[in-house]
Design an enzyme around this catalytic site. Sequence first.
Site, short mmCIF file in Angstrom:
data_model
loop_
_atom_site.label_atom_id
_atom_site.label_comp_id
_atom_site.label_asym_id
_atom_site.label_seq_id
_atom_site.Cartn_x
_atom_site.Cartn_y
_atom_site.Cartn_z
N TYR A 228 11.55 17.12 0.93
CA TYR A 228 10.97 16.53 -0.35
C TYR A 228 9.86 15.68 0.17
CZ TYR A 228 10.67 12.30 -3.33
OH TYR A 228 9.98 11.33 -4.27
N LYS B 142 5.71 15.55 -0.47
CA LYS B 142 4.79 13.95 -1.15
C LYS B 142 3.83 13.97 -0.07
CE LYS B 142 6.73 13.21 -4.95
NZ LYS B 142 6.15 12.93 -6.11
N SER C 172 5.99 8.35 -2.14
CA SER C 172 7.12 7.99 -1.88
C SER C 172 7.35 7.60 -0.38
CB SER C 172 8.13 9.26 -2.04
OG SER C 172 9.45 8.71 -1.38
N1 LIG Z 1 13.14 7.38 -8.49
C1 LIG Z 1 13.04 7.12 -7.32
O1 LIG Z 1 13.40 6.08 -6.64
C2 LIG Z 1 11.50 7.46 -6.64
C3 LIG Z 1 11.24 7.06 -5.26
C4 LIG Z 1 9.94 7.60 -4.82
C5 LIG Z 1 9.30 8.28 -5.51
N2 LIG Z 1 9.82 8.63 -6.73
C6 LIG Z 1 8.62 9.98 -7.48
O2 LIG Z 1 8.48 9.24 -8.68
C7 LIG Z 1 8.35 10.36 -9.62
C8 LIG Z 1 9.24 10.16 -10.71
O3 LIG Z 1 10.65 10.16 -10.38
P1 LIG Z 1 11.87 9.71 -11.51
O4 LIG Z 1 12.88 9.12 -10.64
O5 LIG Z 1 11.33 9.35 -12.68
O6 LIG Z 1 12.21 11.33 -11.75
P2 LIG Z 1 12.92 12.17 -12.89
O7 LIG Z 1 13.29 13.23 -12.51
O8 LIG Z 1 13.65 11.28 -13.81
O9 LIG Z 1 11.42 12.61 -13.66
C9 LIG Z 1 10.75 13.60 -13.11
C10 LIG Z 1 10.13 14.34 -14.44
O10 LIG Z 1 9.26 15.42 -13.87
C11 LIG Z 1 9.45 16.47 -14.87
N3 LIG Z 1 8.92 17.71 -14.10
C12 LIG Z 1 9.47 18.19 -12.93
N4 LIG Z 1 9.00 19.33 -12.54
C13 LIG Z 1 7.90 19.51 -13.70
C14 LIG Z 1 7.07 20.26 -13.87
N5 LIG Z 1 6.70 21.46 -12.91
N6 LIG Z 1 6.14 20.31 -14.79
C15 LIG Z 1 6.22 19.15 -15.64
N7 LIG Z 1 7.22 18.32 -15.60
C16 LIG Z 1 8.05 18.42 -14.47
C17 LIG Z 1 10.93 16.30 -15.34
O11 LIG Z 1 11.16 17.22 -16.45
C18 LIG Z 1 11.18 14.94 -15.47
O12 LIG Z 1 10.91 14.32 -16.54
C19 LIG Z 1 8.49 11.64 -9.01
O13 LIG Z 1 7.46 12.05 -8.41
C20 LIG Z 1 9.36 11.00 -7.50
O14 LIG Z 1 8.96 11.85 -6.56
C21 LIG Z 1 10.95 8.27 -7.36
#
Ligand SMILES: NC(=O)c1ccc[n+]([C@@H]2O[C@H](COP(=O)([O-])OP(=O)(O)OC[C@H]3O[C@@H](n4cnc5c(N)ncnc54)[C@H](O)[C@@H]3O)[C@@H](O)[C@H]2O)c1
Length: 339
Positions: free
Chosen positions: A141, A145, A118
Site C-alpha cells: 500500500y 502511495k 499517506s
Molecule cells: N483513512 C485513513 O486513515 C487514511 C490514511 C492515509 C491515507 N488515506 C488515503 O485517503 C484516501 C481515502 O481513504 P478513505 O479512508 O476515505 O477510504 P474509503 O475506502 O472510505 O474510500 C475510498 C473510495 O475510493 C473508491 N475507489 C476505490 N477504487 C476506485 C477506483 N478504481 N475508481 C473509483 N473509485 C474507487 C471507493 O469506492 C471508496 O469510495 C485513500 O486514497 C487513502 O489511501 C486514508
Amino acid sequence: MSDAVLVTGGAGFIGSNTAKALAAAGWRPVVFDSLAGGSRDVVRWGEFVQGDIRDEEALRAAMTAHKVTSVIHLAALTEVGLSMQRPDLFWDHNVAGTASLLRAMVACGVPRLVFSSSAAVYGRGRDLLDESLPTAPVSAYGDTKLAGERLIRDYCSLFGLSATALRYFNAAGAEADGALGERRERETHLIPLAIEAALGFGPPLTVFGDDFPTRDGSGLRDYVHVSDLARAHLAALADPPPAGRFEALNVGAGAGWTVLEVIAAIDRALGRPTPYVIGPRRAGDPAALVADPRRIRDRLGWRATESDLHHIVETAVRWRREANQPFPARVWPGALSKP
Ligand SMILES: NC(=O)c1ccc[n+]([C@@H]2O[C@H](COP(=O)([O-])OP(=O)(O)OC[C@H]3O[C@@H](n4cnc5c(N)ncnc54)[C@H](O)[C@@H]3O)[C@@H](O)[C@H]2O)c1
C-alpha cells in the site's frame, strides 16, 4: 458559477466529508467513485458520476461535462493487510488509476491536484516524522502511495500541473452534526472496529502486536479528525504551489496514541469494556507513526483543532450510537473480484 472540483473517491469516508466541506466553502464538488468500497448514500453534496479512475475516457467526460478546474484524488484501495496479499490490485487501482487521472487532467487542461497520500510512505515509523526524511514504505500500500506521488511530481514538471500531496496520518472521528461517520464495506480501521466490538455488533477486536517498542507495546499512531482533514484539502486548494511544482505535506495532529490507549478512550466513552484479544503483529505495520505537522502549518496555516483523541472517539461513538443497530452485512463488490 463556482469552480468545480472533481473528488475521486468522494463516496468514501474522507471523500464524503471533503465534498461536504467543499460545498460549504462555495466550491462545486463533483464526486467520481466506482462504489467499489464507498456508498452512494453519503454523496449528498454536489453531482455524482459513477466510474472507475482506471477508465480515462470516463474521467475526461466527467471533467468536460462539469467544467472541472481542479481535482482532489482520494480514490484508492486502502487496506494495508490486503495490499500484502494482493499487491497487483493496489498497483492497478492506486498507480495505474492515478496515471489515468493525470492523462485525463492534461488532456482536459485541468491544472490543479490535491492527492491523498499517506504516512505509510515513510515506512519505518518513529515519533515526529517530517517531510525531509527518506521515504521507505514497508507495505505494498505504502509503495503504491509513494509511486503515486512520484508519478504526480513528474507530471507537474513535464506538463506544468501544480500538485499538493497530503500525507494523512490516521483519519478518524465523525462530523459533529452526525451526518457522516466511518463505515466501509470491509472495515479494517481501529476505532470503528473497536466500537462495533464494544457494542456487541462485531467480534472482539484483535490488537495486532503487544511487543512493539512503544510505551505499552501496542502500535502508536497519530489520529487526525476527519473534519480537520477536510479543512486541510480546502487550504491546499486555495493556496496551490506554482505551476510545475509538487509539494508533500504531513497532515497529522503531532501526537501519538497507542492502540490500548484508544481502546481505553472508547471504554470511557461507552461506559463498558471493549472486548479484545492480542494477536501477532501484521506484516507492514511499523511501531510508531506520528506527524511533525510544522510544514503544513507554515505553508498553509493549517493546524489540527479537533484531533484530541477524546473528541475523535466521542464523535465516532455518538454517530455509531445514533444508528444503534448492526450494519447490514454487505459483500464488497468491486476491487477483489476485478484483478
Ligand atoms: N483513512 C485513513 O486513515 C487514511 C490514511 C492515509 C491515507 N488515506 C488515503 O485517503 C484516501 C481515502 O481513504 P478513505 O479512508 O476515505 O477510504 P474509503 O475506502 O472510505 O474510500 C475510498 C473510495 O475510493 C473508491 N475507489 C476505490 N477504487 C476506485 C477506483 N478504481 N475508481 C473509483 N473509485 C474507487 C471507493 O469506492 C471508496 O469510495 C485513500 O486514497 C487513502 O489511501 C486514508
